[in-house]
Design a protein around this motif. Structure first.
Motif, short mmCIF file in Angstrom:
data_model
loop_
_atom_site.label_atom_id
_atom_site.label_comp_id
_atom_site.label_asym_id
_atom_site.label_seq_id
_atom_site.Cartn_x
_atom_site.Cartn_y
_atom_site.Cartn_z
N MET A 1 0.84 -1.19 0.00
CA MET A 1 0.00 0.00 0.00
C MET A 1 0.88 1.25 0.00
SD MET A 1 -3.04 1.02 2.66
CE MET A 1 -3.74 -0.61 2.51
N LYS A 2 0.44 2.29 -0.71
CA LYS A 2 1.25 3.51 -0.81
C LYS A 2 0.43 4.74 -0.45
CE LYS A 2 4.39 1.73 -4.34
NZ LYS A 2 4.96 1.95 -5.68
N LEU A 3 1.12 5.71 0.16
CA LEU A 3 0.53 7.01 0.45
C LEU A 3 0.86 7.93 -0.72
CD1 LEU A 3 -0.74 9.11 2.42
CD2 LEU A 3 1.58 9.53 3.26
N LYS A 4 -0.17 8.36 -1.44
CA LYS A 4 0.03 9.25 -2.58
C LYS A 4 -0.07 10.69 -2.10
CE LYS A 4 -1.64 10.20 -7.27
NZ LYS A 4 -2.64 9.82 -8.30
N MET A 5 0.94 11.51 -2.46
CA MET A 5 0.96 12.90 -2.01
C MET A 5 1.22 13.83 -3.20
SD MET A 5 3.41 14.70 0.89
CE MET A 5 4.94 14.17 0.12
N HIS A 6 0.44 14.88 -3.27
CA HIS A 6 0.63 15.92 -4.28
C HIS A 6 0.93 17.23 -3.57
CE1 HIS A 6 -1.16 18.97 -7.27
NE2 HIS A 6 0.07 18.65 -7.66
N ILE A 7 2.07 17.85 -3.92
CA ILE A 7 2.49 19.12 -3.33
C ILE A 7 2.48 20.19 -4.42
CG2 ILE A 7 4.32 20.32 -2.06
CD1 ILE A 7 5.43 17.58 -1.30
N SER A 8 1.91 21.34 -4.12
CA SER A 8 1.87 22.43 -5.09
C SER A 8 2.19 23.75 -4.40
CB SER A 8 0.49 22.50 -5.75
OG SER A 8 0.43 23.57 -6.67
N LYS A 9 3.18 24.47 -4.92
CA LYS A 9 3.53 25.84 -4.50
C LYS A 9 3.93 25.91 -3.01
CE LYS A 9 0.36 27.79 -7.93
NZ LYS A 9 -0.85 28.63 -8.15
N ILE A 10 4.68 24.89 -2.55
CA ILE A 10 5.19 24.89 -1.18
C ILE A 10 6.70 25.09 -1.25
CG2 ILE A 10 5.45 23.59 0.96
CD1 ILE A 10 2.60 24.18 0.51
N LYS A 11 7.19 26.20 -0.73
CA LYS A 11 8.62 26.51 -0.71
C LYS A 11 9.21 26.33 -2.12
CE LYS A 11 10.91 25.62 3.11
NZ LYS A 11 11.50 24.91 4.27
N CYS A 12 10.22 25.43 -2.26
CA CYS A 12 10.88 25.31 -3.56
C CYS A 12 10.18 24.34 -4.50
CB CYS A 12 12.33 24.85 -3.35
SG CYS A 12 12.48 23.20 -2.62
N ILE A 13 9.06 23.75 -4.08
CA ILE A 13 8.37 22.76 -4.91
C ILE A 13 7.13 23.38 -5.52
CG2 ILE A 13 7.19 20.54 -4.93
CD1 ILE A 13 9.00 19.62 -2.70
N ASN A 14 7.15 23.51 -6.85
CA ASN A 14 6.00 24.09 -7.54
C ASN A 14 4.93 23.04 -7.80
OD1 ASN A 14 4.67 26.29 -8.95
ND2 ASN A 14 5.05 25.11 -10.82
#
Length: 486
Positions: A1-14
């Motif tokens: 099983m995997k935890l899917k994560m989406h990051i947008s516009k946080i610090k250096c990660i667009n």
């Protein structure tokens, strides 16, 4: 099983999407400075951690977000105006803790100067002996001696007025408070205390637990780091933890299998990619611990390493020279790493480097190397077979090699038969689309693990078989190695 994560516009990660396994074991998130490792682990901790977002990420733009999905359940944080809005659908069914490298995490999150002063004047009668789990492991990991901190005490939180216990130890009649201990002692006390609390919870827990440790190598000596890794491996096995390190430490990364290494790569246009699986050599990028070798041979995986190493021994090519065979992952990784090493002279003037990749990517590798102008001075050759997964799929399912099938049945798959495993594979919905053979290999690997057998035994048998049956391709590799090394 995997935890899917989406990051947008946080610090250096667009914009980044990453899937993190939550099965027990040790994992590494690595990459060069500024690639976003710490941001990823801090963001991932939001799946169970509810401290104010601004404390961890500073000022963020409108529309910033972190979104999670686990087993169909969802949780998200969205920045709207000046506020962060949390939304959840279903239960995430996951617990954990996060330990930041310097400031953030569970350690001293409520610290103020006034509280620090008060901690020094705490009535010593309020001290109580620390739990043996914390005391012994603190000494074992930092000093290699479980009784080094023979007198370790803690102040219950109701007296210290902190969110967590405060520790003291006594040496030669002198008491030292946690706030005057070394950074390594502080860090490890925080981790051990959190683990002690979690371990008690795990006895009757059904929720998976994931632990994030950010750049712990900053506070620990390499010898302590190795002991910590061995300790955490044991904790993961006993209590079903998935433990993630954000790190660029060779000592840490080299102890983690490639499937569990996530290399974060930042490209020239500012975008970010995730390289997984990733071999430690590529993850560290620079071969710090390989200086002094006469020859370095870059190969794709442990099967390739086993084939090349056997040829080197049989052909007596190791006489009076130091040769290192280094698995690096896919052919692009190998070529980029070889180019980096040769351009920057990372192995010194006396060492040479060459590339050996799998047969199935021959045309792609030649084209990639030529079009990108990479590693032009490095020789390149190709193994007599495709990747291990593709080779097994072809030889056991589509164009059955009866001699190999019988040998694996007789010596490896003696309990649950190879015929039974192949029959199960054919019934899977992924059967027709499994072009790279990874689904089949996963099935075989699960059986090996259930029998407490590892990949190495399977590889040894296949390499032995190749040397018996594939005479001309093996001869080609021999000629190449003689030319490169002599």
């Amino acid at each position: 099983m995997k935890l899917k994560m989406h990051i947008s516009k946080i610090k250096c990660i667009n914009d980044l999407t990453i899937e993190l396994p939550i099965e027990r074991g040790l994992y590494a998130i690595t990459g060069q400075n500024g690639s976003g490792k710490s941001t990823i682990v801090a963001s991932a901790s939001r799946v169970f951690f509810n401290l104010p977002m601004k404390e961890y990420f500073g000022d963020t733009v409108d529309g910033a977000m972190i979104e999670f999905e686990l087993d169909g359940n969802k949780r998200s944080w969205h920045k709207k105006g000046k506020s962060w809005l949390q939304k959840q659908t279903g239960s995430m069914n996951i617990r954990g803790f996060y330990e930041g490298s310097l400031i953030y995490g569970y350690r001293f999150k409520d610290t103020t100067y006034e509280k620090l002063k008060k901690s020094e004047s705490i009535d010593k009668a309020k001290l109580r002996p620390s739990h043996e789990f914390i005391r012994k492991n603190l000494g074992l990991i930092l000093q290699g001696d479980e009784d080094y901190y023979e007198k370790l005490y803690e102040v219950p939180r109701e007296y210290a007025k902190f969110d967590s216990s405060i520790f003291f130890y006594e040496k030669n009649g002198i008491q030292v408070s946690q706030f005057h201990m070394s950074t390594g002692e502080n860090l490890l006390l925080s981790i051990l205390n959190s683990l002690y609390i979690k371990n008690k919870e795990r006895k009757n827990a059904s929720k998976q637990c994931i632990i994030f440790l950010d750049e712990i190598e900053l506070a620990l000596h390499p010898s302590s780091l190795k002991r910590l890794v061995a300790f955490l491996e044991d904790m993961a096995r006993q209590y079903d933890y998935a433990i993630y390190f954000s790190t660029h430490s060779i000592e840490l990364i080299s102890g983690i299998k490639p499937d569990n290494i996530f290399y974060i790569e930042r490209y020239n246009d500012g975008t970010i990619g995730v390289n997984n699986p990733c071999y430690p050599a590529y993850a560290t990028k620079f071969l710090y611990d390989h200086s002094g070798y006469d020859n370095v041979l870059l190969v794709e995986d442990d099967l390739a390493k086993s084939i090349v190493t056997r040829i080197l021994r049989k052909e007596k090519l190791l006489n009076s020279r130091l040769v290192h065979v280094l698995p690096c992952g896919g052919f692009r990784n190998i070529i980029k790493l070889a180019d980096d090493v040769t351009r920057n002279n990372l192995l010194g003037k006396r060492a040479s480097i060459c590339i050996i990749v799998d047969k199935d990517v021959k045309e792609q590798a030649i084209k990639y190397k030529k079009e990108n102008g990479l590693a032009s001075s490095c020789g390149m050759n190709f193994l007599p077979i495709e990747s291990l997964e593709k080779y097994l799929r072809m030889s056991l399912v589509y164009n059955v090699d009866q001699k190999l099938f019988k040998r694996l049945s007789d010596y490896v798959f003696q309990q649950r038969s190879l015929q039974e495993l192949i029959a199960e594979y054919r019934k899977l919905k992924e059967f027709d689309t499994d072009k790279n053979g990874k689904v089949l290999y996963s099935l075989l690997d699960t059986e090996l693990r259930n029998r407490r057998t590892d990949r190495a035994e399977l590889i040894d048998l296949i390499v032995e078989y190749l040397f018996e049956e594939n005479k001309q391709p093996i001869q080609d590799i021999k000629k190449f190695l003689h030319k490169e090394l002599e």
